[in-house]
Scaffold this motif. Structure first.
Motif, PDB file in Angstrom:
ATOM      1  N   LEU A 180       0.811  -1.224   0.000  1.00 46.51           N
ATOM      2  CA  LEU A 180       0.000   0.000   0.000  1.00 46.51           C
ATOM      3  C   LEU A 180       0.841   1.269   0.000  1.00 46.51           C
ATOM      4  CD1 LEU A 180      -2.989  -0.819   2.375  1.00 46.51           C
ATOM      5  CD2 LEU A 180      -3.137  -0.019   0.014  1.00 46.51           C
ATOM      6  N   HIS A 181       2.057   1.195   0.486  1.00 50.13           N
ATOM      7  CA  HIS A 181       2.898   2.406   0.525  1.00 50.13           C
ATOM      8  C   HIS A 181       3.140   2.947  -0.876  1.00 50.13           C
ATOM      9  CE1 HIS A 181       5.738  -0.750  -0.462  1.00 50.13           C
ATOM     10  NE2 HIS A 181       6.630   0.147  -0.791  1.00 50.13           N
ATOM     11  N   ASN A 182       2.989   2.105  -1.909  1.00 51.43           N
ATOM     12  CA  ASN A 182       3.171   2.557  -3.286  1.00 51.43           C
ATOM     13  C   ASN A 182       1.961   3.329  -3.810  1.00 51.43           C
ATOM     14  OD1 ASN A 182       5.748   1.389  -3.653  1.00 51.43           O
ATOM     15  ND2 ASN A 182       4.840  -0.606  -4.127  1.00 51.43           N
ATOM     16  N   LEU A 183       0.844   3.247  -3.113  1.00 49.25           N
ATOM     17  CA  LEU A 183      -0.385   3.888  -3.586  1.00 49.25           C
ATOM     18  C   LEU A 183      -0.788   5.098  -2.762  1.00 49.25           C
ATOM     19  CD1 LEU A 183      -0.530   0.843  -4.651  1.00 49.25           C
ATOM     20  CD2 LEU A 183      -2.988   1.201  -4.742  1.00 49.25           C
ATOM     21  N   ILE A 184      -0.178   5.266  -1.588  1.00 45.60           N
ATOM     22  CA  ILE A 184      -0.605   6.329  -0.677  1.00 45.60           C
ATOM     23  C   ILE A 184       0.597   7.180  -0.289  1.00 45.60           C
ATOM     24  CG2 ILE A 184      -1.588   6.808   1.606  1.00 45.60           C
ATOM     25  CD1 ILE A 184      -3.113   4.170   1.316  1.00 45.60           C
ATOM     26  N   ASP A 185       0.462   8.472  -0.455  1.00 48.60           N
ATOM     27  CA  ASP A 185       1.516   9.422  -0.085  1.00 48.60           C
ATOM     28  C   ASP A 185       1.109  10.131   1.199  1.00 48.60           C
ATOM     29  OD1 ASP A 185       3.581  11.187   0.122  1.00 48.60           O
ATOM     30  OD2 ASP A 185       3.116  12.309  -1.704  1.00 48.60           O
ATOM     31  N   LEU A 186       1.666   9.685   2.315  1.00 48.41           N
ATOM     32  CA  LEU A 186       1.311  10.287   3.597  1.00 48.41           C
ATOM     33  C   LEU A 186       1.918  11.676   3.776  1.00 48.41           C
ATOM     34  CD1 LEU A 186       1.620   7.187   5.976  1.00 48.41           C
ATOM     35  CD2 LEU A 186      -0.446   8.179   4.954  1.00 48.41           C
ATOM     36  N   GLN A 187       2.916  12.009   2.948  1.00 47.33           N
ATOM     37  CA  GLN A 187       3.514  13.343   3.036  1.00 47.33           C
ATOM     38  C   GLN A 187       2.606  14.402   2.438  1.00 47.33           C
ATOM     39  OE1 GLN A 187       6.352  13.692   4.750  1.00 47.33           O
ATOM     40  NE2 GLN A 187       6.283  11.463   5.060  1.00 47.33           N
ATOM     41  N   GLN A 188       1.727  13.992   1.529  1.00 46.21           N
ATOM     42  CA  GLN A 188       0.804  14.922   0.876  1.00 46.21           C
ATOM     43  C   GLN A 188      -0.626  14.415   1.058  1.00 46.21           C
ATOM     44  OE1 GLN A 188       1.530  17.787  -0.626  1.00 46.21           O
ATOM     45  NE2 GLN A 188       3.745  17.627  -0.342  1.00 46.21           N
ATOM     46  N   PRO A 189      -1.275  14.752   2.167  1.00 42.71           N
ATOM     47  CA  PRO A 189      -2.659  14.301   2.376  1.00 42.71           C
ATOM     48  C   PRO A 189      -3.562  14.715   1.218  1.00 42.71           C
ATOM     49  CG  PRO A 189      -1.773  15.271   4.379  1.00 42.71           C
ATOM     50  CD  PRO A 189      -0.777  15.557   3.296  1.00 42.71           C
ATOM     51  N   SER A 190      -4.385  13.801   0.786  1.00 42.59           N
ATOM     52  CA  SER A 190      -5.248  14.060  -0.368  1.00 42.59           C
ATOM     53  C   SER A 190      -6.359  15.042   0.001  1.00 42.59           C
ATOM     54  CB  SER A 190      -5.866  12.753  -0.851  1.00 42.59           C
ATOM     55  OG  SER A 190      -6.784  12.254   0.111  1.00 42.59           O
ATOM     56  N   PRO A 191      -6.905  15.768  -0.987  1.00 42.86           N
ATOM     57  CA  PRO A 191      -8.045  16.662  -0.720  1.00 42.86           C
ATOM     58  C   PRO A 191      -9.237  15.907  -0.135  1.00 42.86           C
ATOM     59  CG  PRO A 191      -7.090  17.116  -2.879  1.00 42.86           C
ATOM     60  CD  PRO A 191      -6.432  15.871  -2.386  1.00 42.86           C
ATOM     61  N   GLU A 192      -9.433  14.651  -0.586  1.00 42.58           N
ATOM     62  CA  GLU A 192     -10.552  13.856  -0.069  1.00 42.58           C
ATOM     63  C   GLU A 192     -10.360  13.561   1.424  1.00 42.58           C
ATOM     64  OE1 GLU A 192     -10.158  13.374  -4.385  1.00 42.58           O
ATOM     65  OE2 GLU A 192      -8.742  13.102  -2.727  1.00 42.58           O
ATOM     66  N   TYR A 193      -9.126  13.306   1.815  1.00 44.67           N
ATOM     67  CA  TYR A 193      -8.843  13.040   3.220  1.00 44.67           C
ATOM     68  C   TYR A 193      -9.090  14.290   4.070  1.00 44.67           C
ATOM     69  CZ  TYR A 193      -6.087  12.383   7.468  1.00 44.67           C
ATOM     70  OH  TYR A 193      -5.678  12.333   8.779  1.00 44.67           O
ATOM     71  N   ARG A 194      -8.615  15.434   3.599  1.00 40.45           N
ATOM     72  CA  ARG A 194      -8.816  16.681   4.343  1.00 40.45           C
ATOM     73  C   ARG A 194     -10.307  17.001   4.484  1.00 40.45           C
ATOM     74  NH1 ARG A 194      -4.100  19.622   4.867  1.00 40.45           N
ATOM     75  NH2 ARG A 194      -2.354  18.999   3.529  1.00 40.45           N
ATOM     76  N   GLN A 195     -11.035  16.793   3.404  1.00 41.82           N
ATOM     77  CA  GLN A 195     -12.474  17.090   3.440  1.00 41.82           C
ATOM     78  C   GLN A 195     -13.199  16.163   4.403  1.00 41.82           C
ATOM     79  OE1 GLN A 195     -14.420  16.648  -0.342  1.00 41.82           O
ATOM     80  NE2 GLN A 195     -16.364  17.464   0.381  1.00 41.82           N
ATOM     81  N   LEU A 196     -12.839  14.866   4.400  1.00 47.09           N
ATOM     82  CA  LEU A 196     -13.498  13.912   5.275  1.00 47.09           C
ATOM     83  C   LEU A 196     -13.206  14.216   6.744  1.00 47.09           C
ATOM     84  CD1 LEU A 196     -15.311  11.414   5.048  1.00 47.09           C
ATOM     85  CD2 LEU A 196     -13.263   9.996   5.183  1.00 47.09           C
ATOM     86  N   CYS A 197     -11.967  14.596   7.039  1.00 42.22           N
ATOM     87  CA  CYS A 197     -11.617  14.955   8.415  1.00 42.22           C
ATOM     88  C   CYS A 197     -12.439  16.155   8.891  1.00 42.22           C
ATOM     89  CB  CYS A 197     -10.131  15.265   8.521  1.00 42.22           C
ATOM     90  SG  CYS A 197      -9.066  13.817   8.417  1.00 42.22           S
ATOM     91  N   GLU A 198     -12.611  17.111   8.000  1.00 40.47           N
ATOM     92  CA  GLU A 198     -13.387  18.301   8.352  1.00 40.47           C
ATOM     93  C   GLU A 198     -14.846  17.928   8.616  1.00 40.47           C
ATOM     94  OE1 GLU A 198     -14.539  22.684   6.449  1.00 40.47           O
ATOM     95  OE2 GLU A 198     -13.024  21.415   5.494  1.00 40.47           O
ATOM     96  N   GLN A 199     -15.402  17.081   7.766  1.00 37.73           N
ATOM     97  CA  GLN A 199     -16.793  16.662   7.940  1.00 37.73           C
ATOM     98  C   GLN A 199     -16.998  15.883   9.232  1.00 37.73           C
ATOM     99  OE1 GLN A 199     -17.429  14.440   4.341  1.00 37.73           O
ATOM    100  NE2 GLN A 199     -18.022  16.246   3.150  1.00 37.73           N
ATOM    101  N   ALA A 200     -15.994  15.056   9.593  1.00 36.43           N
ATOM    102  CA  ALA A 200     -16.118  14.215  10.785  1.00 36.43           C
ATOM    103  C   ALA A 200     -15.748  14.947  12.067  1.00 36.43           C
ATOM    104  CB  ALA A 200     -15.248  12.975  10.627  1.00 36.43           C
ATOM    105  N   GLY A 201     -15.151  16.131  11.947  1.00 41.75           N
ATOM    106  CA  GLY A 201     -14.705  16.846  13.134  1.00 41.75           C
ATOM    107  C   GLY A 201     -13.383  16.341  13.674  1.00 41.75           C
ATOM    108  N   LEU A 202     -12.590  15.682  12.806  1.00 43.33           N
ATOM    109  CA  LEU A 202     -11.242  15.260  13.191  1.00 43.33           C
ATOM    110  C   LEU A 202     -10.311  16.453  12.992  1.00 43.33           C
ATOM    111  CD1 LEU A 202     -10.664  11.662  11.736  1.00 43.33           C
ATOM    112  CD2 LEU A 202     -10.643  12.340  14.127  1.00 43.33           C
ATOM    113  N   ASN A 203      -9.918  17.084  14.074  1.00 39.89           N
ATOM    114  CA  ASN A 203      -9.142  18.318  13.942  1.00 39.89           C
ATOM    115  C   ASN A 203      -7.774  18.238  14.595  1.00 39.89           C
ATOM    116  OD1 ASN A 203      -9.874  18.317  16.653  1.00 39.89           O
ATOM    117  ND2 ASN A 203     -11.625  19.688  16.268  1.00 39.89           N
ATOM    118  N   GLY A 204      -7.279  17.004  14.780  1.00 44.57           N
ATOM    119  CA  GLY A 204      -5.955  16.843  15.377  1.00 44.57           C
ATOM    120  C   GLY A 204      -5.540  15.389  15.341  1.00 44.57           C
TER     121      GLY A 204
END
Length: 458
Positions: A180-204
């Motif tokens: 999976l490390h070949n498919l996911i770049d943890l250094q550059q969080p995806s826009p979808e990830y940022r949006q989902l965190c905001e919707q869920a209230g994950l702020n840290g």
């Protein structure tokens, strides 16, 4: 790299909402495109699915007879799909009764590939300690011996399949999700990830807990020592909704707990796990994702049994007992992200060689397997007859066992009747004694004796 668009099929249970199963086509497509260029990957399962309602299109195996001749390669697995029991998942059955369950999504496609000279590749599926019934042994043996690349995901699967053939080379390969490390770049969080965190209230910073039963020890730790975990939120995350995972299972009294508005598509779910400070749960691919992305995993699974034995040599996985109290300091000391351990580095190298070999076999083109399958068909009536005789003998053996049990039951029934008669006879004698004149006449003497004994302290 050819200009051709390669047509490759992968078979498994990609039509159900289970994180691990949904990963395999995405990983295979990415790895093969790196090596072959244009690849169209056809994910086959019992039931069709279409994007965007599903992460990707899934084709029903009922359409395979019309499409098999167009394919350049067939991949079986991964996942726990080499099985013969009927209870794969609640309500999960073939689209038509003519397709055998559950071999219709792995064994039958393998046989069709051989019939059409399509390279057949075992992409690290697993058996998880189940057995091959006698009727299926010749079929599985044939597919193993005619496959140029047979990889399974754990030693128990290797042992079970190797026992079927002296000719087939069955090797253990780490689950392809370790790539999976070949498919996911943890250094550059995806826009979808940022949006989902905001919707869920994950702020840290946050921990992820698998939304299943059996994690009471961790939940008690989180509630009892809430102040120690004040810097983290707790994300309640289903991994396999098809298996009954749901946030409500964990209760409603967990401090700083949040859940997602929707169940995320597989790579987004993997990204969520990759950004966690720690993961708690039971799922096999939950653990693999955490290990491959450097996140500590506290697993409630038995690491000494079945497929989980393949995870024992990785650093960063910690056994979690369901009811034994967790020492807070022990838990906190292990909430540390890890760099790849030697076993993880080795696993990545193994997977790299695996995908190189898969791409090579596909590029080499069709293989002469049809003639071998034709010869097998000539022997099939005899094999079916032998299998029938085997089952007949097995039924006779079962009947003998049943007759013996019936005889034991009759003996026990007779003994019970004899004991009942003896009890009835004894009760009758006691009743006659109590009603006798001598018993009534001597009653005052017995009373006097008991009274004297009481006075004497006896």
């Amino acid at each position: 790299m050819s200009d051709k668009t390669w047509q490759v099929a992968i078979f498994g249970t990609f039509d159900v909402a289970n994180y691990g199963d949904l990963l395999f086509p995405l990983i295979a497509e990415a790895e093969l495109r790196r090596r072959l260029g244009a690849v169209r990957l056809h994910a086959f399962s019992y039931h069709p699915r279409t994007a965007p309602q599903w992460p990707y299109d899934v084709t029903s195996v009922s359409e395979l007879p019309q499409l098999i001749g167009t394919l350049d390669g067939v991949l079986i697995g991964g996942g726990f799909i080499i099985r013969f029991d009927k209870m794969v998942a609640p309500g999960y059955y073939p689209p038509t009764p003519q397709i055998h369950h559950p071999t219709g999504y792995w064994l039958t496609p393998a046989l069709l590939a051989l019939q059409h000279n399509v390279p057949l590749i075992w992409n690290a599926p697993g058996m998880h300690c189940n057995k091959v019934p006698s009727w299926a042994v010749p079929l599985v043996k044939l597919t193993l011996e005619l496959s140029p690349h047979v990889q399974v995901r754990d030693t128990p699967s290797q042992t079970a399949l190797s026992a079927l053939s002296d000719q087939a080379s069955v090797e253990v390969l780490p689950d392809t999700a370790f790539g999976l490390h070949n498919l996911i770049d943890l250094q550059q969080p995806s826009p979808e990830y940022r949006q989902l965190c905001e919707q869920a209230g994950l702020n840290g910073a946050y921990l992820v807990v698998h939304a299943i039963t059996g994690l009471e020890s961790f939940l008690q730790l989180w509630k009892t020592h809430s102040a120690l975990f004040a810097q983290w939120q707790l994300l309640l995350l289903p991994i396999g909704p098809v298996l009954g995972d749901h946030e409500s299972i964990l209760g409603e009294d967990l401090p700083r707990a949040v859940s997602l508005p929707t169940w995320p598509e597989p790579l987004l779910l993997a990204e969520i796990l990759g950004h966690a400070q720690g993961v708690i749960g039971h799922s096999y691919h939950l653990a693999i994702t955490a290990l491959s992305l450097g996140v500590p995993i506290f697993s409630s699974a038995n690491l000494d049994q079945g497929k989980y034995t393949a995870l024992q040599d990785y650093q960063g996985i910690y056994p979690l007992h369901a009811v034994r109290e967790i020492e807070p300091q022990w838990f906190l000391e292990r909430l540390v992200r890890r760099t790849p351990c030697p076993r993880l580095i080795e696993a990545r190298e193994q997977l790299h060689r695996h995908w190189d070999r898969v791409a090579q076999l596909i590029a080499q083109g069709r293989r002469p397997t049809r003639q071998a399958l034709d010869q097998f068909c000539q022997t099939l009536p005899g094999l079916l007859e032998e299998t029938h005789q085997d089952w007949r003998q097995e039924c006779l053996d079962k009947q003998t066992e049943l007759d013996e049990l019936r005889m034991q039951f009759e003996r026990l029934k007779q003994q019970q009747q004899q004991q009942a008669q003896l009890m009835e006879q004894t009760c009758g004698e006691l009743e006659r004694m109590y009603r006798s004149s001598s018993f009534r006449i001597t009653a005052p003497l017995r009373f006097l004796r008991r009274h004297v004994n009481h006075l004497l302290g006896r």
